[in-house]
Design a protein around this motif. Structure first.
Motif, mmCIF file in Angstrom:
data_model
loop_
_atom_site.group_PDB
_atom_site.id
_atom_site.type_symbol
_atom_site.label_atom_id
_atom_site.label_comp_id
_atom_site.label_asym_id
_atom_site.label_seq_id
_atom_site.Cartn_x
_atom_site.Cartn_y
_atom_site.Cartn_z
ATOM 1 N N GLY A 313 57.747 23.628 25.323
ATOM 2 C CA GLY A 313 58.287 24.006 26.626
ATOM 3 C C GLY A 313 58.256 25.500 26.849
ATOM 4 O O GLY A 313 57.943 25.972 27.948
ATOM 5 N N VAL A 314 58.574 26.259 25.822
ATOM 6 C CA VAL A 314 58.515 27.724 25.924
ATOM 7 C C VAL A 314 57.082 28.175 26.192
ATOM 8 O O VAL A 314 56.832 29.048 27.020
ATOM 9 C CB VAL A 314 59.064 28.365 24.634
ATOM 10 N N ALA A 315 56.132 27.553 25.494
ATOM 11 C CA ALA A 315 54.721 27.892 25.708
ATOM 12 C C ALA A 315 54.282 27.536 27.117
ATOM 13 O O ALA A 315 53.518 28.268 27.758
ATOM 14 C CB ALA A 315 53.854 27.170 24.679
ATOM 15 N N SER A 316 54.782 26.421 27.642
ATOM 16 C CA SER A 316 54.431 26.003 28.997
ATOM 17 C C SER A 316 54.991 26.966 30.038
ATOM 18 O O SER A 316 54.308 27.325 31.003
ATOM 19 C CB SER A 316 54.957 24.589 29.268
ATOM 20 N N LEU A 317 56.242 27.402 29.841
ATOM 21 C CA LEU A 317 56.844 28.339 30.780
ATOM 22 C C LEU A 317 56.038 29.628 30.842
ATOM 23 O O LEU A 317 55.856 30.214 31.916
ATOM 24 C CB LEU A 317 58.288 28.633 30.356
#
Length: 338
Positions: A313-317
């Motif tokens: 999720g952090v990578a997606s953000l």
């Protein structure tokens, strides 16, 4: 502690902040069969205040507390960066441990905990995903298990704080707040997240609120809105949409007021108040299991999976793209547990 069952479980609590202090209060006032014997915090004055209220003593260090003959099991409510190391020390000492979420800062560190527990050969680690003990969420899961909703297609989640200092970064909102939903959705559906996309309408400054779309292995989708500075109060919602109906959490307040031309109900100010019953049930269940030398709640494997999805999720953000989630092979130690 080994396999012995003690009449009263002697607990050591690491961390005397808001969460640790509330756990000590709950254990002391509402959890039979347990007593807090030692407390450690980097702030010795605060640790002493909390320990005195529980009738316990202050430990000079976390390591001293974990190794103490006066401690049968450990509650870890210290800063997130310390969790993995403290849990590994508890496994080494062969003591059951309830670790507040997240299990670790990175998925790799969480996997190290899993590997250590597997090497030990028996479960000692429980992660503090207390929503699994909340009466509303428990009833919602029972409704799903009964098949009343047909095939689940979508799960909608809302998670709002009045304000938050602990999730003061974009990644922190995911790893410190959204991580609850990342576990809860998988638990409700008995399924695993295989893809995630996280976006925010705020492009300059703190990206808050955030909206995540989760893809489940079984084909269902889940949305998660997290707004850590929503101002009006603490608010959690969950609705499951199936082919035969829907089911949602229902918060029924005891009092509704009509004053100054406004009708309404009180909104909880923080998560400790909102989930008071969940924390009490969690600690009582963990204590019963720990008295027998083990644990039976959310596993280290669950903690690893939540960390893994949060990292994606952090990578997606950061990238603005969907991120796949691929877990390591599940050890047989955790087979049949959900």
């Amino acid at each position: 502690m080994g396999d012995a069952v003690t009449a009263t479980l002697r607990l050591g609590v690491i961390g005397a902040g808001a969460m640790g202090t509330d756990h000590v209060r709950t254990i002391t006032t509402a959890v039979p069969g347990a007593t807090v014997t030692q407390v450690h915090d980097r702030d010795a004055v605060r640790a002493n205040q909390v320990a005195q209220r529980a009738g316990g003593e202050v430990a000079a260090s976390a390591e001293e507390l974990i190794g103490s003959d006066e401690v049968d099991a450990v509650v870890v409510a210290a800063p997130d960066a310390t969790h993995a190391g403290l849990v590994l020390a508890c496994i080494d000492a062969e003591k059951p441990v309830l670790c507040e979420k997240p299990l670790a800062v990175t998925a790799q560190d969480a996997l190290r905990v899993v590997e250590a527990e597997v090497a030990y050969g028996r479960r000692l680690v429980q992660v503090g995903f207390m929503r699994r003990y909340d009466p509303g969420y428990v009833r919602l899961k029972e409704t799903l298990a009964a098949g009343d909703l047909g095939d689940v297609r979508v799960v909608h989640n809302v998670h709002r704080n009045a304000s938050s200092a602990t999730s003061a970064t974009g990644p922190g909102i995911i790893t410190g707040s959204m991580v609850h939903e990342l576990d809860t959705v998988a638990w409700l559906l008995d399924d695993q997240v295989v893809g995630i996309r996280v976006e925010s309408p705020v492009k300059d400054g703190l990206p808050d609120p955030q909206l995540a779309t989760l893809e489940m292995a079984g084909g269902a989708l889940a949305t998660v809105e997290v707004f850590v500075n929503a101002r009006y109060g603490y608010d959690v919602r969950c609705e499951v949409v199936g082919t035969a109906g829907t089911a949602a959490l229902a918060r029924t307040p005891s009092v509704s007021t009509r004053t100054a031309g406004v009708e309404g109900v009180e909104v909880a100010s923080d998560f400790v108040i909102y989930f008071a019953d969940a924390y009490r049930h969690e600690l009582a269940a963990w204590t019963r299991a720990a008295r027998a030398g083990g644990v039976d709640g959310p596993t280290a494997w669950d903690g690893y999976l939540a960390n893994l999805v949060a990292e994606a999720g952090v990578a997606s953000l950061a990238s603005g793209t969907r991120q796949a989630v691929a877990a390591a092979p599940r050890p047989t130690l955790y087979d049949g547990i959900r």
